[in-house]
Design a protein around this motif. Structure first.
Motif, PDB file in Angstrom:
ATOM      1  N   LYS A  47       0.907  -1.352   0.026  1.00 53.13           N
ATOM      2  CA  LYS A  47       0.170  -0.101   0.147  1.00 53.13           C
ATOM      3  C   LYS A  47       0.408   0.604  -0.099  1.00 53.13           C
ATOM      4  O   LYS A  47       0.112   2.268   0.326  1.00 53.13           O
ATOM      5  CB  LYS A  47      -1.085  -0.064   0.862  1.00 53.13           C
ATOM      6  CG  LYS A  47      -2.137  -0.900   0.993  1.00 53.13           C
ATOM      7  CD  LYS A  47      -2.744  -1.057   2.214  1.00 53.13           C
ATOM      8  CE  LYS A  47      -3.707  -2.109   2.140  1.00 53.13           C
ATOM      9  NZ  LYS A  47      -4.788  -1.832   3.027  1.00 53.13           N
ATOM     10  N   TYR A  96       1.296   3.766  -1.817  1.00 45.99           N
ATOM     11  CA  TYR A  96       0.582   4.830  -3.353  1.00 45.99           C
ATOM     12  C   TYR A  96       1.351   6.100  -3.572  1.00 45.99           C
ATOM     13  O   TYR A  96       0.994   5.722  -4.911  1.00 45.99           O
ATOM     14  CB  TYR A  96      -0.884   5.095  -2.705  1.00 45.99           C
ATOM     15  CG  TYR A  96      -1.725   4.784  -2.158  1.00 45.99           C
ATOM     16  CD1 TYR A  96      -2.164   2.670  -2.649  1.00 45.99           C
ATOM     17  CD2 TYR A  96      -2.043   4.529  -0.887  1.00 45.99           C
ATOM     18  CE1 TYR A  96      -2.675   2.163  -2.001  1.00 45.99           C
ATOM     19  CE2 TYR A  96      -3.437   3.735  -0.176  1.00 45.99           C
ATOM     20  CZ  TYR A  96      -3.006   2.140  -0.367  1.00 45.99           C
ATOM     21  OH  TYR A  96      -4.589   1.126  -0.073  1.00 45.99           O
ATOM     22  N   VAL A 119      -7.134  -2.885  -7.124  1.00 48.59           N
ATOM     23  CA  VAL A 119      -7.392  -2.781  -5.846  1.00 48.59           C
ATOM     24  C   VAL A 119      -6.191  -1.412  -5.620  1.00 48.59           C
ATOM     25  O   VAL A 119      -7.299  -0.868  -4.736  1.00 48.59           O
ATOM     26  CB  VAL A 119      -7.512  -3.990  -5.442  1.00 48.59           C
ATOM     27  CG1 VAL A 119      -7.279  -3.485  -3.463  1.00 48.59           C
ATOM     28  CG2 VAL A 119      -8.277  -5.206  -4.860  1.00 48.59           C
ATOM     29  N   ALA A 120      -5.647  -1.099  -5.793  1.00 48.57           N
ATOM     30  CA  ALA A 120      -4.770  -0.105  -5.924  1.00 48.57           C
ATOM     31  C   ALA A 120      -5.502   0.886  -5.926  1.00 48.57           C
ATOM     32  O   ALA A 120      -5.527   2.031  -5.457  1.00 48.57           O
ATOM     33  CB  ALA A 120      -3.480  -0.722  -5.697  1.00 48.57           C
ATOM     34  N   LYS A 121      -6.029   0.783  -7.960  1.00 46.87           N
ATOM     35  CA  LYS A 121      -6.367   2.439  -7.781  1.00 46.87           C
ATOM     36  C   LYS A 121      -6.995   2.523  -6.964  1.00 46.87           C
ATOM     37  O   LYS A 121      -7.321   3.385  -7.220  1.00 46.87           O
ATOM     38  CB  LYS A 121      -6.740   1.463  -9.850  1.00 46.87           C
ATOM     39  CG  LYS A 121      -5.103   1.923 -10.588  1.00 46.87           C
ATOM     40  CD  LYS A 121      -6.091   1.353 -11.971  1.00 46.87           C
ATOM     41  CE  LYS A 121      -4.463   0.890 -12.864  1.00 46.87           C
ATOM     42  NZ  LYS A 121      -5.059   0.600 -14.480  1.00 46.87           N
ATOM     43  N   ALA A 122      -8.498   1.799  -7.202  1.00 46.34           N
ATOM     44  CA  ALA A 122      -9.765   2.294  -6.404  1.00 46.34           C
ATOM     45  C   ALA A 122      -9.227   2.729  -4.809  1.00 46.34           C
ATOM     46  O   ALA A 122      -9.671   3.750  -4.050  1.00 46.34           O
ATOM     47  CB  ALA A 122     -10.656   0.729  -6.072  1.00 46.34           C
ATOM     48  N   ASP A 123      -7.972   2.224  -4.307  1.00 48.66           N
ATOM     49  CA  ASP A 123      -7.619   3.392  -2.840  1.00 48.66           C
ATOM     50  C   ASP A 123      -7.566   4.345  -3.404  1.00 48.66           C
ATOM     51  O   ASP A 123      -8.002   4.983  -2.113  1.00 48.66           O
ATOM     52  CB  ASP A 123      -6.782   1.962  -2.270  1.00 48.66           C
ATOM     53  CG  ASP A 123      -7.274   1.280  -1.371  1.00 48.66           C
ATOM     54  OD1 ASP A 123      -8.512   0.878  -1.381  1.00 48.66           O
ATOM     55  OD2 ASP A 123      -6.348  -0.146  -1.242  1.00 48.66           O
ATOM     56  N   ILE A 124      -5.813   4.342  -4.555  1.00 50.74           N
ATOM     57  CA  ILE A 124      -5.558   5.898  -5.021  1.00 50.74           C
ATOM     58  C   ILE A 124      -6.996   6.483  -5.128  1.00 50.74           C
ATOM     59  O   ILE A 124      -7.069   7.816  -4.459  1.00 50.74           O
ATOM     60  CB  ILE A 124      -4.913   5.574  -5.671  1.00 50.74           C
ATOM     61  CG1 ILE A 124      -3.834   4.821  -5.434  1.00 50.74           C
ATOM     62  CG2 ILE A 124      -3.810   7.153  -6.281  1.00 50.74           C
ATOM     63  CD1 ILE A 124      -2.954   4.951  -6.023  1.00 50.74           C
ATOM     64  N   ARG A 125      -7.835   6.495  -5.443  1.00 49.92           N
ATOM     65  CA  ARG A 125      -9.141   7.151  -5.770  1.00 49.92           C
ATOM     66  C   ARG A 125      -9.432   7.576  -4.550  1.00 49.92           C
ATOM     67  O   ARG A 125     -10.179   8.975  -4.896  1.00 49.92           O
ATOM     68  CB  ARG A 125     -10.254   6.432  -7.876  1.00 49.92           C
ATOM     69  CG  ARG A 125      -9.287   5.990  -8.270  1.00 49.92           C
ATOM     70  CD  ARG A 125     -10.414   5.597  -9.611  1.00 49.92           C
ATOM     71  NE  ARG A 125      -9.476   5.912 -10.682  1.00 49.92           N
ATOM     72  CZ  ARG A 125     -10.432   4.394 -10.959  1.00 49.92           C
ATOM     73  NH1 ARG A 125     -10.226   3.332 -10.307  1.00 49.92           N
ATOM     74  NH2 ARG A 125      -9.369   3.938 -12.308  1.00 49.92           N
ATOM     75  N   GLU A 126      -9.710   6.749  -3.999  1.00 49.67           N
ATOM     76  CA  GLU A 126     -10.738   6.617  -2.877  1.00 49.67           C
ATOM     77  C   GLU A 126      -9.870   7.940  -2.055  1.00 49.67           C
ATOM     78  O   GLU A 126     -10.770   8.609  -1.203  1.00 49.67           O
ATOM     79  CB  GLU A 126     -10.238   5.503  -2.211  1.00 49.67           C
ATOM     80  CG  GLU A 126     -11.504   5.742  -0.603  1.00 49.67           C
ATOM     81  CD  GLU A 126     -12.559   4.476  -0.593  1.00 49.67           C
ATOM     82  OE1 GLU A 126     -12.930   4.343   0.947  1.00 49.67           O
ATOM     83  OE2 GLU A 126     -11.500   3.615  -0.973  1.00 49.67           O
ATOM     84  N   GLN A 127      -8.833   8.065  -1.713  1.00 52.70           N
ATOM     85  CA  GLN A 127      -8.480   8.714  -1.047  1.00 52.70           C
ATOM     86  C   GLN A 127      -7.823  10.083  -1.801  1.00 52.70           C
ATOM     87  O   GLN A 127      -7.934  11.217  -0.931  1.00 52.70           O
ATOM     88  CB  GLN A 127      -6.431   8.401  -0.876  1.00 52.70           C
ATOM     89  CG  GLN A 127      -5.363   9.042   0.368  1.00 52.70           C
ATOM     90  CD  GLN A 127      -4.527   7.911   0.140  1.00 52.70           C
ATOM     91  OE1 GLN A 127      -3.778   7.911  -0.776  1.00 52.70           O
ATOM     92  NE2 GLN A 127      -3.861   7.963   1.285  1.00 52.70           N
ATOM     93  N   GLU A 178     -11.419  11.405  -0.131  1.00 49.53           N
ATOM     94  CA  GLU A 178     -11.566  12.136   0.360  1.00 49.53           C
ATOM     95  C   GLU A 178      -9.978  13.502   1.170  1.00 49.53           C
ATOM     96  O   GLU A 178     -10.556  14.565   1.491  1.00 49.53           O
ATOM     97  CB  GLU A 178     -10.922  11.128   1.883  1.00 49.53           C
ATOM     98  CG  GLU A 178     -11.259  10.320   1.963  1.00 49.53           C
ATOM     99  CD  GLU A 178     -12.637  10.172   2.714  1.00 49.53           C
ATOM    100  OE1 GLU A 178     -12.675  11.366   3.100  1.00 49.53           O
ATOM    101  OE2 GLU A 178     -13.429   9.172   2.200  1.00 49.53           O
TER     102      GLU A 178
END
Length: 811
Positions: free
Chosen positions: A403, A405, A438-446, A449
């Motif tokens: 993770k 990012y 999954v990593a792309k989705a996490d980065i977009r969510e971050q 925020e």
């Protein structure tokens, strides 16, 4: 040297890095024409089937709709409408499973077909020259057309590109195994596709239209070439079969040699890419007036009896497509939406067809094996060799697992097109694409925020500035008011003073009139004018009231003083009793000598009387002595108390010496009567010391009482403190005298008892004790009786003296 355009016109092609050659498996479904399916029992239409925002609902539950009728209205932010694929009744509007690996519910419209399939009125366009570009783009927008190659990007946004477009690239590659939807569409509807190309050509005005088709589709290449032969700006190119040559960036590289920048789009380099299915939908929207309500879907796999391509209405459940093509499931059956490389396994066959669905694959267990357990990376670099974007899949996988990012973005994770070539060639069966998704989705969510936090901060700062500005405005307003209010306040004060003067004058007049009235009344009664003494009477009444009030207050004070004195006397008596109780030692047995109790009681009573006398208030003396006299009296009392204590100590020491001497004297030489006489003398000395101590305490108290109370002008605290100290020291001397008397009694007891006090030194202790006891027993009974009588007489005399002292004490 040839220019880029000349090279393109000459048919030159370029290569992209990486790529793989998986089994094609296209002959299963491309041999039959596109089929029509019967109407399903229900249609599930998700409001969001594209990249962008949902539209707003235009229908309600229970409403009847026609085929092609708009069910939602497009809004902003790349929003597209959806339309009714057939006529029927809106059964419900509620969340339903979406066409996604997670099958998360999305708001959907459930349409129950009525079987009539009636169209809403259509408005086809016969001549393009009657419409301008904006009108054409609006028709494309209202038809709800999105990219049908898999991305789902709104077509009207691409058509309204603000940047000049040099090349319009048509994607007819369809490089993924099993999928043949575009192949059959180009074969059967080549003219319509070319007409759609000409619509965009008129809007964008590109220099050339490059039509790319893989060389494994010769029928499609021939059909498109024949349909586009009248248009010299459309260049059809046969591209070598290689996966993923159908990727947008890869196709632009192959046809134009241009590379799309990282995190950029083809429009940044003057290129626009469209899928053949999208161009066919544009033709339908312009020339037939039909919105996007259906698309070609490949239904294939070894478990399908009749694999082929079908026209599927949007919202049709996958189960309906499978059943219509003869689906024979096997154990642990999987159904994949999309191809084997970029598709995903469906959690349920109740998922609907959407605008981006191009294939339904139902393989058996041998055709598409279930991946095994993930193993450790062996660093073979096969994934890096196969990557068409020249990335480092191994490094990206490590960063994705950790993770990290920031590192992922530095290594251009978002350039990954998720083609799956790296996972396909990995010998360790690592699902690399899943890590990247999954990593792309996490980065977009971050990032989302962070954007929300920044907006919240901006709102907070704006609010803070607004409040400060309003506060400053209020302060300035108050200052202005205070500056203007000063003269008004002065005017008000003047008015009040004038009114008060008027009222005073009126009151004076009324008093005068009242006096005149009273005088007239008296004159009328007596016939003569009598003097008015009412003011003098009122003054006399006031003085009487003040005198009564003073007398009552004085009486209350005297009563409260008597009460306080009584309470103080009671407290003093309680303290005396407590002191008397404490004088008896705790270790003394219950059957102690009566002498001790009598002495302690007498001393306690004397102290109680003394404290009561001290607490009794004496009459005030008019002429009070000075503080020096009180200090001298207190000093004399302290000196006498010290002298009495010293005499008590000396008496105690002499008694102890006599007792020890009598105890150490050999019992064989002296008669026991001498011991009794010595004990009586010791008790008399102790009583004398106690008496002297009490007299010293009494003299101290008398001197303290003789010091008169100071007047209200002098401070009485010094004399009171000195008297209290003198009383305390007198009490201490009396207590020490009492303890001396008790010790004498104990020594007397030890002399009379045969077993105590007979030891003289450490040598021969047992022999002395035995000799003494034998001598005691050798005495005659008459001698022992005489000694006892004399001791009793001595104790009686001591009691009598104590009573006489108690009677002589002042009460």
């Amino acid at each position: 040297m040839e220019t880029l355009l000349e090279q393109i016109e000459s048919g030159k092609l370029w290569q992209f890095p990486g790529g793989i050659h998986p089994p094609e498996q296209k002959t299963l479904s491309n041999q039959q024409p596109i089929a029509r399916l019967p109407l399903p029992d229900k249609l599930i239409l998700p409001l969001k089937q594209h990249i962008g925002a949902n539209g707003s609902l235009l229908v309600q539950s229970g409403e009847h709709v026609l085929k092609g009728q708009a069910l939602t209205a497009p809004g902003t932010n790349w929003s597209l409408p959806i339309h009714a694929p057939t006529s029927g009744i809106i059964e419900a509007i509620k969340p339903m499973p979406s066409a996604h690996p997670s099958a998360l519910p999305e708001l959907s419209i459930i349409l129950r077909p009525d079987g009539e399939d009636r169209w809403t009125p259509l408005n086809p366009i016969s001549d393009l020259n009657t419409l301008d570009n904006k009108q054409l783009i609006d028709i494309i927008h209202q038809a709800g057309i999105a990219g049908m190659g898999g991305a789902g990007f709104p077509t009207y946004v691409k058509a309204d590109s603000p940047k000049p477009i040099e090349f319009l690239v048509v994607n007819g590659i369809e490089c993924e195994p099993y999928i043949t939807a575009d192949d059959r569409l180009m074969r059967e509807h080549a003219k319509e596709i070319v007409a759609g190309v000409e619509v965009l050509q008129g809007i964008l005005k590109p220099q050339k239209v490059l039509f790319g088709i893989e060389d494994n589709k010769p029928e499609a290449i021939a059909a498109i070439t024949a349909a586009a032969q009248h248009n010299q700006d459309i260049l059809v190119r046969s591209v070598p079969t290689k996966y993923p040559s159908g990727g947008e960036k890869q196709l632009v590289k192959v046809l134009t040699s241009k590379e799309v920048p990282s995190t950029g789009i083809p429009a940044d380099i003057g290129v626009l890419v469209q899928n053949v299915g999208t161009l066919f939908a544009i033709w339908q929207a312009i020339f037939e007036g039909k919105p996007l309500i259906e698309r070609v879907v490949t239904v294939t796999g070894n478990t399908i009896t009749q694999p082929s391509n079908v026209w599927a209405l949007l919202g049709t459940e996958i189960k309906h497509l499978l059943d219509s093509q003869g689906f024979s499931p096997v154990e642990a059956q999987r159904v994949v939406m999309g191809g084997p490389m970029m598709g995903f396994t469906l959690p349920s066959v109740r998922i609907p067809v959407v605008k981006t669905t191009n294939c339904i694959l139902a393989p058996d267990n041998q055709e598409l094996a279930i991946p095994g357990d993930e193993k450790a990376c062996i660093r073979c670099s096969a994934c890096a060799d196969a990557c068409p974007q020249s990335l480092l899949p191994q490094q990206l996988q490590w960063f994705a697992k950790g993770k990290e990012y920031q590192k992922l973005e530095e290594y251009n994770l978002f350039d990954c097109i998720e083609c799956g070539a790296c996972s396909y060639v990995c010998p360790s069966e690592i699902p690399l694409v899943q890590y990247y998704r999954v990593a792309k989705a996490d980065i977009r969510e971050q990032k989302l925020e962070q954007v929300k936090a920044e907006r919240a901060k901006e709102r907070f700062e704006a609010r803070k500035e607004r409040l400060e500005r309003e506060q400053e405005e209020r302060q300035n307003k108050h200052k202005r008011r205070s500056a203007g209010a000063a003269p008004k306040a002065a005017d008000k004060e003047k008015v009040q003073e004038a009114l008060s003067r008027v009222k005073d004058k009126q009151s004076d007049k009324s008093a005068v009139q009242a006096a005149i009235a009273r005088a007239k009344a008296k004159q009328g009664e007596n016939g003569e004018l009598e003097p008015d003494n009412s003011a003098i009477a009122e003054e006399r009444a006031k003085r009487k009231a003040q005198a009564r009030k003073y007398k009552e207050e004085k009486t209350d004070q005297s009563e409260s003083t008597d009460k306080k004195d009584a309470v103080a006397a009671a407290i003093a008596r309680a303290k005396a009793k407590k002191a008397a109780a404490q004088t008896a030692p705790e270790s003394e047995p219950a059957a102690a000598d009566d002498k001790k109790a009598a002495v302690a009681a007498a001393i306690a009573r004397a102290k109680a009387k003394k404290e009561a006398a001290e607490d009794t208030p004496e009459p005030e003396v008019n002429a009070a002595p000075s503080d020096k006299k009180a200090a001298v009296a207190a000093a004399i009392a302290r000196a006498k108390a010290k002298k009495a204590a010293k005499q008590a100590e000396e008496a105690d020491e002499s008694n102890q010496a006599d007792a020890s001497q009598s105890a150490q004297t050999d019992n064989t030489d002296e008669d026991p009567r001498k011991a009794a006489v010595a004990a009586a003398i010791a008790r008399a000395k102790a009583k004398k010391a106690a008496k002297e101590a009490e007299e010293a305490g009494a003299s101290v108290s008398e001197q303290a009482e003789a010091a008169p109370t100071e007047s209200a002008e002098e401070d009485p605290r010094k004399a009171a403190v000195a008297a209290a100290i003198a009383r305390a020291k007198a009490k201490k001397a009396a207590k020490e005298a009492l303890e001396a008397g008790e010790s004498m009694n104990e020594q007397d007891k030890e002399v009379n008892e045969p077993t105590a006090g007979s030891e003289t030194d450490s040598s021969g202790t047992e022999q002395d004790a035995e000799g003494t006891s034998e001598q005691q027993r050798a005495l005659s009974p008459e001698a022992r009786k005489k000694a006892a009588v004399k001791a009793a007489i001595a104790r009686a005399k001591a009691k009598k003296q104590a009573k006489e002292q108690e009677g002589n004490e002042p009460s």
